[in-house]
Design an enzyme around this catalytic site. Structure first.
Site, PDB file in Angstrom:
ATOM      1  N   GLU A  95       0.941  -1.216   0.060  1.00 22.33           N
ATOM      2  CA  GLU A  95       0.110   0.051   0.163  1.00 22.33           C
ATOM      3  C   GLU A  95       0.928   1.317   0.072  1.00 22.33           C
ATOM      4  O   GLU A  95       1.687   1.297   0.854  1.00 22.33           O
ATOM      5  CB  GLU A  95      -1.061  -0.011   1.190  1.00 22.33           C
ATOM      6  CG  GLU A  95      -1.680   1.292   1.142  1.00 22.33           C
ATOM      7  CD  GLU A  95      -2.696   1.573   2.351  1.00 22.33           C
ATOM      8  OE1 GLU A  95      -3.779   2.023   2.491  1.00 22.33           O
ATOM      9  OE2 GLU A  95      -2.298   0.891   3.390  1.00 22.33           O
ATOM     10  N   ASP A 105      -3.088  11.950  -2.087  1.00 23.44           N
ATOM     11  CA  ASP A 105      -3.311  13.319  -2.519  1.00 23.44           C
ATOM     12  C   ASP A 105      -3.294  13.719  -3.942  1.00 23.44           C
ATOM     13  O   ASP A 105      -2.871  13.100  -4.988  1.00 23.44           O
ATOM     14  CB  ASP A 105      -1.826  13.822  -2.198  1.00 23.44           C
ATOM     15  CG  ASP A 105      -1.695  15.445  -2.006  1.00 23.44           C
ATOM     16  OD1 ASP A 105      -2.375  16.187  -2.789  1.00 23.44           O
ATOM     17  OD2 ASP A 105      -0.863  16.047  -1.118  1.00 23.44           O
ATOM     18  N   ASP A 163       9.745   7.529   0.358  1.00 19.71           N
ATOM     19  CA  ASP A 163       9.149   8.230  -0.688  1.00 19.71           C
ATOM     20  C   ASP A 163       8.851   7.404  -1.732  1.00 19.71           C
ATOM     21  O   ASP A 163       9.622   6.645  -2.280  1.00 19.71           O
ATOM     22  CB  ASP A 163       9.961   9.289  -1.363  1.00 19.71           C
ATOM     23  CG  ASP A 163       9.196  10.512  -2.126  1.00 19.71           C
ATOM     24  OD1 ASP A 163       8.135  10.103  -3.040  1.00 19.71           O
ATOM     25  OD2 ASP A 163       9.550  11.655  -2.128  1.00 19.71           O
ATOM     26  N   THR A 209     -10.681   2.322   4.493  1.00 18.66           N
ATOM     27  CA  THR A 209      -9.340   3.139   5.313  1.00 18.66           C
ATOM     28  C   THR A 209     -10.113   4.115   6.071  1.00 18.66           C
ATOM     29  O   THR A 209     -11.391   4.481   6.248  1.00 18.66           O
ATOM     30  CB  THR A 209      -8.712   4.001   4.202  1.00 18.66           C
ATOM     31  OG1 THR A 209      -9.485   5.059   3.733  1.00 18.66           O
ATOM     32  CG2 THR A 209      -8.439   3.063   2.998  1.00 18.66           C
ATOM     33  N   GLU A 210      -9.313   4.895   6.939  1.00 16.03           N
ATOM     34  CA  GLU A 210      -9.866   5.943   7.743  1.00 16.03           C
ATOM     35  C   GLU A 210     -10.573   7.196   7.100  1.00 16.03           C
ATOM     36  O   GLU A 210     -11.831   7.268   7.444  1.00 16.03           O
ATOM     37  CB  GLU A 210      -8.656   6.657   8.647  1.00 16.03           C
ATOM     38  CG  GLU A 210      -7.952   5.851   9.450  1.00 16.03           C
ATOM     39  CD  GLU A 210      -6.716   5.102   9.085  1.00 16.03           C
ATOM     40  OE1 GLU A 210      -6.542   5.100   7.629  1.00 16.03           O
ATOM     41  OE2 GLU A 210      -5.660   4.603   9.459  1.00 16.03           O
ATOM     42  N   TYR A 211     -10.101   7.421   6.034  1.00 12.00           N
ATOM     43  CA  TYR A 211     -10.678   8.359   5.133  1.00 12.00           C
ATOM     44  C   TYR A 211     -11.808   7.958   4.269  1.00 12.00           C
ATOM     45  O   TYR A 211     -12.801   8.799   4.533  1.00 12.00           O
ATOM     46  CB  TYR A 211      -9.742   9.057   4.195  1.00 12.00           C
ATOM     47  CG  TYR A 211      -8.613   9.757   4.525  1.00 12.00           C
ATOM     48  CD1 TYR A 211      -8.787  11.125   5.373  1.00 12.00           C
ATOM     49  CD2 TYR A 211      -7.136   9.616   4.632  1.00 12.00           C
ATOM     50  CE1 TYR A 211      -7.610  11.740   5.848  1.00 12.00           C
ATOM     51  CE2 TYR A 211      -6.178  10.150   4.801  1.00 12.00           C
ATOM     52  CZ  TYR A 211      -6.605  11.481   5.669  1.00 12.00           C
ATOM     53  OH  TYR A 211      -5.359  12.112   6.211  1.00 12.00           O
ATOM     54  N   GLU A 240       4.962   4.534   3.764  1.00 12.74           N
ATOM     55  CA  GLU A 240       4.415   5.919   4.250  1.00 12.74           C
ATOM     56  C   GLU A 240       5.555   6.864   4.456  1.00 12.74           C
ATOM     57  O   GLU A 240       6.543   6.441   5.255  1.00 12.74           O
ATOM     58  CB  GLU A 240       3.438   5.689   5.505  1.00 12.74           C
ATOM     59  CG  GLU A 240       3.109   6.734   6.214  1.00 12.74           C
ATOM     60  CD  GLU A 240       2.401   7.685   5.360  1.00 12.74           C
ATOM     61  OE1 GLU A 240       2.512   8.830   5.336  1.00 12.74           O
ATOM     62  OE2 GLU A 240       1.494   7.360   4.842  1.00 12.74           O
ATOM     63  N   LYS A 250      -3.379  21.171  -8.678  1.00 13.27           N
ATOM     64  CA  LYS A 250      -2.679  21.908  -9.687  1.00 13.27           C
ATOM     65  C   LYS A 250      -2.098  21.284 -10.701  1.00 13.27           C
ATOM     66  O   LYS A 250      -1.235  20.384 -10.616  1.00 13.27           O
ATOM     67  CB  LYS A 250      -1.594  22.984  -9.045  1.00 13.27           C
ATOM     68  CG  LYS A 250      -2.329  23.794  -7.874  1.00 13.27           C
ATOM     69  CD  LYS A 250      -1.512  24.789  -7.322  1.00 13.27           C
ATOM     70  CE  LYS A 250      -2.430  25.788  -6.006  1.00 13.27           C
ATOM     71  NZ  LYS A 250      -1.363  26.328  -5.413  1.00 13.27           N
ATOM     72  N   ASP A 264     -11.976   9.801  -3.083  1.00 15.67           N
ATOM     73  CA  ASP A 264     -13.266  10.541  -3.019  1.00 15.67           C
ATOM     74  C   ASP A 264     -13.233  11.711  -3.912  1.00 15.67           C
ATOM     75  O   ASP A 264     -14.246  12.591  -3.798  1.00 15.67           O
ATOM     76  CB  ASP A 264     -13.517  11.065  -1.346  1.00 15.67           C
ATOM     77  CG  ASP A 264     -12.502  12.128  -0.838  1.00 15.67           C
ATOM     78  OD1 ASP A 264     -11.551  11.843  -1.188  1.00 15.67           O
ATOM     79  OD2 ASP A 264     -12.872  13.101  -0.472  1.00 15.67           O
TER      80      ASP A 264
END
Length: 219
Positions: free
Chosen positions: A46, A120, A98, A196-198, A71, A124, A156
């Site tokens: 993940e 993320d 990274d 997931t949490e989100y 992460e 832009k 989302d």
């Protein structure tokens, strides 16, 4: 979302090098066979694990597989590590690094599945290359996934989802599954879904969850 740095998390990570690779040198190969009791088991990765609810749940449900949580934030890595230790998840490793160096950290064609959860969106245009479904990242995923390995993506963000569909299609993947409202899919699909949490937060608010499963074509 960036987490506030917590000293206890930093200390915990530093105390458990057997469980966390903290910003390893990408020029040196990682010997994963020394970090899992059986590295021949199927591997799942993940990218951007956050607090680790998703990856820890999968590791607990599937002891027959190995999992790596990638992460960047050390505080998040510490939170994942705490869950790993509490649940004694010997099949879970944490890579605090990274994702741009992903193909340097894993041997070619080793992973069966790669998860991208609520990445993320980098909305832009000048930040397009940072999106985890940009072409250069897709190249890395194709390198580390087995033939027939799958990328499972959830978000989302409608804009990121549309971009990802186009980017992946242009790259030449094929889609096993596409949903613009995952939480209103058939019961069989929902039964296999790990939140997931989100995801839980957004779904409770009534926001649609977009999802896709993609595989690379064999060259």
């Amino acid at each position: 979302m960036r987490l506030r740095k917590k000293p206890w998390a930093v200390d915990l990570v530093q105390a458990h090098p057997e469980s966390v690779l903290d910003r390893p040198d990408p020029s040196k190969q990682i010997d994963w066979s020394q970090r899992f009791s059986d590295f021949s088991r199927p591997l799942a990765i993940e990218i951007g694990s956050g607090k680790g609810r998703f990856i820890a749940s999968l590791a607990e449900q599937h002891p027959e597989m190995n999992f790596v949580a990638v992460e960047l934030q050390i505080t998040a890595a510490g939170i994942i590590l705490r869950s790993k230790l509490e649940k004694n998840l010997t099949n879970l490793q944490i890579l605090c690094a990274d994702a741009v160096n992903l193909d340097a950290f894993f041997p070619p064609h080793q992973a069966e599945v790669l998860y991208l959860n609520f990445s993320d969106p980098w909305p832009k245009t000048r930040h397009e290359k940072r999106r985890l479904t940009y072409q250069t990242f897709l190249e890395k995923y194709q390198t580390i996934l087995t033939s027939g390995g799958v990328v499972e993506f959830k978000t989302d963000n409608a804009g990121l989802f549309a971009y990802s569909l186009q980017s992946m299609n242009n790259y030449g993947v094929y889609f096993d599954f596409v949903s613009v409202d995952l939480h209103h899919e058939a019961a069989k699909v929902l039964a296999a879904n790990v939140e997931t949490e989100y995801e839980h937060k957004f779904a409770v608010q009534g926001n649609p969850i977009y999802a896709l499963h993609a595989r690379f074509r064999v060259k």
